[in-house]
Structures are given as structure tokens and as C-alpha cells.
Scaffold this motif. Structure first.
Motif, PDB file in Angstrom:
ATOM      1  N   VAL A 214       0.838  -1.200   0.000  1.00  0.00           N
ATOM      2  CA  VAL A 214       0.000   0.000   0.000  1.00  0.00           C
ATOM      3  C   VAL A 214       0.873   1.250   0.000  1.00  0.00           C
ATOM      4  O   VAL A 214       0.607   2.215  -0.740  1.00  0.00           O
ATOM      5  N   ALA A 215       1.940   1.255   0.813  1.00  0.00           N
ATOM      6  CA  ALA A 215       2.839   2.410   0.865  1.00  0.00           C
ATOM      7  C   ALA A 215       3.528   2.636  -0.475  1.00  0.00           C
ATOM      8  O   ALA A 215       3.623   3.766  -0.960  1.00  0.00           O
ATOM      9  N   ARG A 216       4.023   1.553  -1.093  1.00  0.00           N
ATOM     10  CA  ARG A 216       4.706   1.692  -2.382  1.00  0.00           C
ATOM     11  C   ARG A 216       3.774   2.238  -3.462  1.00  0.00           C
ATOM     12  O   ARG A 216       4.182   3.020  -4.323  1.00  0.00           O
ATOM     13  N   LEU A 217       2.512   1.830  -3.409  1.00  0.00           N
ATOM     14  CA  LEU A 217       1.563   2.232  -4.444  1.00  0.00           C
ATOM     15  C   LEU A 217       1.003   3.639  -4.242  1.00  0.00           C
ATOM     16  O   LEU A 217       0.776   4.378  -5.211  1.00  0.00           O
ATOM     17  N   TYR A 218       0.776   4.032  -2.972  1.00  0.00           N
ATOM     18  CA  TYR A 218      -0.021   5.230  -2.735  1.00  0.00           C
ATOM     19  C   TYR A 218       0.655   6.318  -1.911  1.00  0.00           C
ATOM     20  O   TYR A 218       0.228   7.480  -1.962  1.00  0.00           O
ATOM     21  N   SER A 219       1.677   5.991  -1.131  1.00  0.00           N
ATOM     22  CA  SER A 219       2.267   7.008  -0.259  1.00  0.00           C
ATOM     23  C   SER A 219       2.961   8.088  -1.081  1.00  0.00           C
ATOM     24  O   SER A 219       3.582   7.812  -2.120  1.00  0.00           O
ATOM     25  N   GLU A 220       2.889   9.315  -0.618  1.00  0.00           N
ATOM     26  CA  GLU A 220       3.483  10.459  -1.310  1.00  0.00           C
ATOM     27  C   GLU A 220       4.732  10.950  -0.594  1.00  0.00           C
ATOM     28  O   GLU A 220       5.139  12.101  -0.711  1.00  0.00           O
ATOM     29  N   ASP A 221       5.367  10.031   0.144  1.00  0.00           N
ATOM     30  CA  ASP A 221       6.602  10.329   0.872  1.00  0.00           C
ATOM     31  C   ASP A 221       7.773   9.666   0.153  1.00  0.00           C
ATOM     32  O   ASP A 221       7.601   8.685  -0.586  1.00  0.00           O
ATOM     33  N   GLY A 222       8.987  10.181   0.394  1.00  0.00           N
ATOM     34  CA  GLY A 222      10.173   9.614  -0.224  1.00  0.00           C
ATOM     35  C   GLY A 222      10.476   8.197   0.210  1.00  0.00           C
ATOM     36  O   GLY A 222      11.270   7.496  -0.427  1.00  0.00           O
ATOM     37  N   SER A 223       9.845   7.743   1.290  1.00  0.00           N
ATOM     38  CA  SER A 223      10.058   6.376   1.774  1.00  0.00           C
ATOM     39  C   SER A 223       9.188   5.355   1.047  1.00  0.00           C
ATOM     40  O   SER A 223       9.292   4.159   1.317  1.00  0.00           O
ATOM     41  N   ALA A 224       8.350   5.795   0.120  1.00  0.00           N
ATOM     42  CA  ALA A 224       7.432   4.882  -0.569  1.00  0.00           C
ATOM     43  C   ALA A 224       8.148   3.696  -1.227  1.00  0.00           C
ATOM     44  O   ALA A 224       7.677   2.560  -1.119  1.00  0.00           O
ATOM     45  N   PRO A 225       9.304   3.899  -1.924  1.00  0.00           N
ATOM     46  CA  PRO A 225       9.981   2.739  -2.544  1.00  0.00           C
ATOM     47  C   PRO A 225      10.419   1.685  -1.538  1.00  0.00           C
ATOM     48  O   PRO A 225      10.651   0.535  -1.903  1.00  0.00           O
ATOM     49  N   TYR A 226      10.535   2.070  -0.265  1.00  0.00           N
ATOM     50  CA  TYR A 226      10.923   1.137   0.790  1.00  0.00           C
ATOM     51  C   TYR A 226       9.713   0.547   1.497  1.00  0.00           C
ATOM     52  O   TYR A 226       9.845  -0.028   2.577  1.00  0.00           O
ATOM     53  N   GLY A 227       8.539   0.711   0.922  1.00  0.00           N
ATOM     54  CA  GLY A 227       7.338   0.256   1.611  1.00  0.00           C
ATOM     55  C   GLY A 227       6.999   1.134   2.791  1.00  0.00           C
ATOM     56  O   GLY A 227       6.335   0.697   3.731  1.00  0.00           O
ATOM     57  N   GLY A 228       7.473   2.393   2.770  1.00  0.00           N
ATOM     58  CA  GLY A 228       7.209   3.333   3.852  1.00  0.00           C
ATOM     59  C   GLY A 228       8.130   3.198   5.035  1.00  0.00           C
ATOM     60  O   GLY A 228       7.994   3.935   6.026  1.00  0.00           O
ATOM     61  N   ASP A 229       9.106   2.284   4.971  1.00  0.00           N
ATOM     62  CA  ASP A 229      10.013   2.012   6.098  1.00  0.00           C
ATOM     63  C   ASP A 229      10.954   3.189   6.311  1.00  0.00           C
ATOM     64  O   ASP A 229      11.685   3.584   5.401  1.00  0.00           O
ATOM     65  N   LEU A 230      10.968   3.731   7.527  1.00  0.00           N
ATOM     66  CA  LEU A 230      11.814   4.877   7.866  1.00  0.00           C
ATOM     67  C   LEU A 230      13.063   4.483   8.641  1.00  0.00           C
ATOM     68  O   LEU A 230      13.876   5.343   8.970  1.00  0.00           O
ATOM     69  N   GLY A 231      13.217   3.191   8.952  1.00  0.00           N
ATOM     70  CA  GLY A 231      14.377   2.761   9.719  1.00  0.00           C
ATOM     71  C   GLY A 231      14.274   3.189  11.174  1.00  0.00           C
ATOM     72  O   GLY A 231      13.291   3.810  11.602  1.00  0.00           O
ATOM     73  N   PHE A 232      15.296   2.864  11.961  1.00  0.00           N
ATOM     74  CA  PHE A 232      15.300   3.233  13.368  1.00  0.00           C
ATOM     75  C   PHE A 232      15.592   4.718  13.527  1.00  0.00           C
ATOM     76  O   PHE A 232      16.447   5.276  12.837  1.00  0.00           O
ATOM     77  N   ALA A 233      14.881   5.368  14.439  1.00  0.00           N
ATOM     78  CA  ALA A 233      15.091   6.787  14.692  1.00  0.00           C
ATOM     79  C   ALA A 233      14.652   7.122  16.111  1.00  0.00           C
ATOM     80  O   ALA A 233      13.873   6.389  16.734  1.00  0.00           O
ATOM     81  N   THR A 234      15.164   8.238  16.623  1.00  0.00           N
ATOM     82  CA  THR A 234      14.806   8.702  17.958  1.00  0.00           C
ATOM     83  C   THR A 234      13.594   9.629  17.880  1.00  0.00           C
ATOM     84  O   THR A 234      13.150  10.015  16.791  1.00  0.00           O
ATOM     85  N   GLN A 268       2.749   2.147  11.142  1.00  0.00           N
ATOM     86  CA  GLN A 268       2.812   0.877  11.851  1.00  0.00           C
ATOM     87  C   GLN A 268       4.185   0.741  12.493  1.00  0.00           C
ATOM     88  O   GLN A 268       5.206   1.013  11.845  1.00  0.00           O
ATOM     89  N   VAL A 269       4.199   0.353  13.753  1.00  0.00           N
ATOM     90  CA  VAL A 269       5.474   0.133  14.450  1.00  0.00           C
ATOM     91  C   VAL A 269       6.002  -1.246  14.074  1.00  0.00           C
ATOM     92  O   VAL A 269       5.319  -2.252  14.246  1.00  0.00           O
ATOM     93  N   LEU A 270       7.238  -1.275  13.555  1.00  0.00           N
ATOM     94  CA  LEU A 270       7.870  -2.538  13.185  1.00  0.00           C
ATOM     95  C   LEU A 270       8.686  -3.116  14.337  1.00  0.00           C
ATOM     96  O   LEU A 270       8.713  -4.323  14.552  1.00  0.00           O
ATOM     97  N   GLU A 271       9.381  -2.234  15.066  1.00  0.00           N
ATOM     98  CA  GLU A 271      10.240  -2.703  16.159  1.00  0.00           C
ATOM     99  C   GLU A 271      10.600  -1.533  17.056  1.00  0.00           C
ATOM    100  O   GLU A 271      10.742  -0.403  16.588  1.00  0.00           O
ATOM    101  N   ARG A 272      10.792  -1.809  18.312  1.00  0.00           N
ATOM    102  CA  ARG A 272      11.226  -0.807  19.293  1.00  0.00           C
ATOM    103  C   ARG A 272      12.558  -1.265  19.876  1.00  0.00           C
ATOM    104  O   ARG A 272      12.716  -2.435  20.236  1.00  0.00           O
ATOM    105  N   ARG A 273      13.533  -0.348  19.941  1.00  0.00           N
ATOM    106  CA  ARG A 273      14.854  -0.674  20.468  1.00  0.00           C
ATOM    107  C   ARG A 273      15.279   0.448  21.402  1.00  0.00           C
ATOM    108  O   ARG A 273      15.844   1.440  20.976  1.00  0.00           O
ATOM    109  N   GLY A 274      14.950   0.295  22.699  1.00  0.00           N
ATOM    110  CA  GLY A 274      15.265   1.341  23.662  1.00  0.00           C
ATOM    111  C   GLY A 274      14.533   2.625  23.317  1.00  0.00           C
ATOM    112  O   GLY A 274      13.309   2.651  23.197  1.00  0.00           O
ATOM    113  N   GLU A 275      15.297   3.701  23.108  1.00  0.00           N
ATOM    114  CA  GLU A 275      14.716   5.003  22.773  1.00  0.00           C
ATOM    115  C   GLU A 275      14.670   5.231  21.270  1.00  0.00           C
ATOM    116  O   GLU A 275      14.575   6.371  20.814  1.00  0.00           O
TER     117      GLU A 275
END
Length: 456
Positions: A214-234, A268-275
Motif C-alpha cells: 500500500v505504501a509503495r503504491l499510494y504514499s506520497e513520501d520519499g520512503s514509498a519505494p521502501y514500503g514506507g520504512d523509515l528505519g530506526f530513529a529517535t 505501523q510500528v515494526l520494532e522498538r529498540r530502547g529510545e
């Protein structure tokens, strides 16, 4: 002006891990720096990426240059370890994600990139992680070496006087310009269509559709090619509304639709790692309606009339009304983004076409009429009018008109000399050996001069 001697690290040169293609590499050590080694595959992989980015010319010379960069990185990283300079996992993740976004854009899709890499993006990122961490430590070490360097006006003058007067640079026309930008603000009713669109995609996910698809098809963010995945961040990596939602959900949970300055999201939360949290999201950007554009045009016309008639100064109007946070607190003046010193003088050939067209007919002190424009960086639509403060005709460099540029060049020169001294001292006290295959590289010969005696 003299150019930087030290392009020490290559922040946009991606290091390919072993096995980037089907061909097998027979690896060997090509250089030793203290207790660290550089492999033939390290050089070949960097060269493969350079070719993928369009590099041409003599292959051996290019590999000599790349090995010099790797030697530099090793020296800096070794000193960073001694000085206890660290980088966080979040910083490494941010850098990896930035690199992967760039590479995905270069190859056109995540699938094409993975085919080229012969592995998944996630696998590749984990293989890259140690090298990226070392690069970031080396960059931080270099910044530490030169961070306190400044030049006085007298040093700037001496530097300029030392230049060959027959080869001084010739500067094109430069301008100082201001801008007042007003962006459309949508009413709650006007936004509803975009919220409804985002909710429709969310319902598809809740009904069993794959979130990444769904993210790859419809999201209007630069993360769309990654399926909307933003990686780990604080928490600090995101705007507050996004951060609040990302850090309150449990793993696997899908959020309701919520709004930020960028539009409507669900995540959607994929994983939590501390902070730190790894999420994926879908973004639907809000776009101005005709009615919102008409309201905005009316508002900027009103501000323009206040300035044009002298009822309000341009700088005051910018502070009160402009929506460009980069300029509103500097009197509306636009900074030269290519200048280290953040000068307000901008070469006209660095202006985008629309901005050049707006200020070209003006005389210093005049204002352009308000016009609708599209921000070339974000694609957002707004209205602006410009102020031409100064126009400097083409000329050879001189201290009166170009002090800021000469100061920047003098600063670079001083930084280069400091780095040269630092590297020479570390080189003489570090065992460095380079394979004979690179013996024809003139730029590498200085690295091993006397250095192989360092540990003997």
C-alpha cells in the motif's frame, strides 16, 4: 580561489560489500594502516559504485584516488578510537537510510537495486553498517581537528595579497534578494478529502492488504519505494505529532490517521529498540484548493501593498507574514546555500528560472509583483514577491566587493594546512604499507615515505 586540497571523505560514495555481483573476487590485502588493513575488494567495490554513478576516465588512476581516500579514513578512524569519539546506532541508521534512498532513486526501484546487489536491501544495510560507522567516526574526527580554526581580517588580506593577480577568479553577476512567501492554509472542510483518502488506504491495510505494498503504491513520501520504512530513529528525528504516535504504539499496531505539517499519515510500528523506533508509514499530502489559493493571493497582495506604499518595511513584513522560516527571521533575505559563510550574495546563474525571471527586470530597491510559484525542493505551491537589494556586475575578485568569498577561501586554506600538518605527523608515526601494484600512483608515494619505519 584555491580549492580544498582535502576532500577527505566521500559522503556520497557508497561502499559495496563483498559479493555485489555474480563475479567472485579473490581478495587480498592492498594496504596496511597501523593495525588495520584495506582489501582489494574494498577498492574494487568503491570503483564499481563510481562506475554506476557515471565515472569515466583511467581506471587505475581512479582506484589510486579511492585507495588514498580509504587510507585517510583509516588514519582518522584510528585517532577517533584513541580519542573515544563515538557515533550512535541512530546516526548510522540515518546515514544508511539516506544512502539507500539515494541508491533506490538511482536504480529506479527497490527491486532493481536488490537485483544489482544480489541481496535484499536489509541484508545489504547490515553488511554496510561497520564501514558506515567508521566513515562517520572519521568525519567527526576531522571536524574535531579543524573546528576551532578561524581567520582574522588581517589573515584574509595577507591571503588575498599572496594570490597571483593574473589568475584571480572572475565572478558573474551577483544579487542580494529578499522574499516574502505565503503558503495556502486549508480549512478543516478543505482538508477532509485528504483525510478520507488516507483513511481509505488504512482500511485496506486493516482488511489484510500488505502495508508495504500500500505504501509503495499510494504514499506520497520519499520512503514509498521502501514500503514506507523509515528505519530506526529517535523521538527528535520526527515532528512532534509523528513522534508522539510512533512511540505510543506497540509492535505491529497500526495507528489511526493523524495530521502533521506534511499532510495526513498512518503508521505501523515494526520494532522498538530502547529510545529508538522503526516504523513504516503512508503519507497523503494536502494540496491547495482553488478557494485556498484565492485567499492566499488576496493576503499576499495586501502585504505587498503595505510594503510598496511604505506603510511597512520589507523586513518587518517578512517577520510578521512570511511562511519561509529560512528567511523570515533574517529580514526576508535569501542566503547563498552554496556558500560556507552563508553569504547573501548569490550568483544569478545559481537562481532557479522562476526566481531569476522575477528579479531580472528590477532595479535595486524595487519589488516584484506577487506570483504563484512551486517550490523546486518540496513541490509545494505558494505565493511570493521579491525584493532586489543589490546587483553587483561581473568583475575580477577584489577585497572590497568579495571579502566574504576571500575570507571563505582563506579559511579553507588554513584548514588545509592544519589537516596537512595533522596527517604528516600521523603518517610519520604510523606503520603504512601499500602493495607494489599501486607503485605507479604518484599521490600515494608520500604515504609510505619513512612511514614503514614507524614501528620498526
Amino acid at each position: 580561489m584555491k580549492k580544498y586540497i582535502f576532500s577527505i571523505l566521500l559522503p556520497l560514495l557508497f561502499v559495496f560489500s563483498k559479493g555485489y555481483s555474480q563475479d567472485k573476487l579473490i581478495d587480498r590485502v592492498v594496504a596496511t594502516v597501523g593495525s588495520n588493513i584495506i582489501l582489494q575488494s574494498d577498492v574494487d567495490m568503491q570503483y564499481a559504485q563510481a562506475l554506476a554513478q557515471g565515472a569515466t576516465g583511467d581506471a587505475e588512476k581512479h582506484k589510486c584516488y579511492l585507495l588514498q581516500q580509504l587510507l585517510t579514513q583509516k588514519l582518522l578512524a584510528q585517532q577517533a578510537a584513541i580519542d573515544s569519539i563515538e557515533v550512535s546506532e541512530a546516526e548510522v541508521d540515518d546515514d544508511l537510510n539516506r544512502r539507500m534512498r539515494y541508491m533506490t532513486q538511482q536504480f529506479g526501484s527497490k527491486e532493481r537495486l536488490e537485483k544489482f546487489l544480489n541481496r535484499s536491501v536489509l541484508q545489504y544495510k547490515e553488511e554496510m553498517r561497520p564501514n558506515i560507522a567508521e566513515q562517520l567516526k572519521a568525519q567527526r574526527m576531522q571536524q574535531t581537528i579543524v573546528q576551532k580554526i578561524n581567520v582574522t581580517p588581517q589573515e584574509v588580506k595577507r591571503y588575498f595579497e599572496s594570490l597571483d593577480k593574473d589568475s584571480l577568479p572572475y565572478f558573474n553577476t551577483e544579487v542580494e534578494i529578499g522574499e516574502i512567501v505565503i503558503n495556502p492554509v486549508l480549512t478543516k472542510e478543505e482538508k477532509e478529502q485528504f483525510r478520507t483518502k488516507a483513511e481509505g488506504y488504512r482500511q485496506q491495510v486493516l482488511a489484510g492488504s500488505d502495508f508495504g505494498t500500500v505504501a509503495r503504491l499510494y504514499s506520497e513520501d520519499g520512503s514509498a519505494p521502501y514500503g514506507g520504512d523509515l528505519g530506526f530513529a529517535t523521538r527528535e528525528s520526527y515532528v512532534k505529532e509523528f513522534s508522539a504516535m510512533a512511540f505510543k504504539l506497540k509492535k505491529g499496531e497500526v495507528s489511526p490517521v493523524f495530521e502533521t505539517q506534511y499532510g495526513f499519515h498512518f503508521l505501523q510500528v515494526l520494532e522498538r529498540r530502547g529510545e529508538e523506533v522503526n516504523v513504516r508509514h503512508v503519507l497523503i499530502k494536502t494540496k491547495p484548493t482553488p478557494t485556498a489559493l484565492a485567499r492566499t493571493k488576496e493576503k499576499i497582495d495586501s502585504v505587498y501593498n503595505l510594503v510598496k506604499t511604505g506603510k511597512m518595511t520589507f523586513s518587518t513584513a517578512a517577520a510578521l507574514y512570511s511562511d519561509n522560516n529560512e528567511t523570515k527571521f533574517s529580514g526576508g533575505m535569501v542566503m547563498n546555500q552554496q556558500s560556507e559563510s552563508r553569504s547573501t550574495l548569490i550568483p544569478v546563474d545559481a537562481l532557479d528560472k522562476a526566481l531569476f525571471t522575477s528579479i531580472d527586470p528590477l532595479k535595486p530597491g524595487e519589488y516584484s509583483t506577487p506570483q504563484q510559484f512551486t517550490d523546486p525542493r518540496t513541490g509545494d505551491v505558494g505565493f511570493r514577491f521579491n525584493f532586489l537589494k543589490t546587483r553587483i556586475p561581473p568583475h575580477a575578485a577584489n577585497l572590497d566587493q568579495d571579502f566574504a568569498k576571500v575570507q571563505e577561501a582563506a579559511q579553507m586554506d588554513k584548514v588545509n594546512r592544519k589537516l596537512s600538518e595533522w596527517f604528516e605527523m600521523r603518517r610519520l608515526n604510523t606503520y603504512i604499507h601499500i602493495n607494489d601494484d599501486f607503485g605507479t600512483c604518484d599521490d600515494l608515494k608520500i604515504w609510505t615515505k619513512n612511514s614503514e619505519l614507524a614501528t620498526k
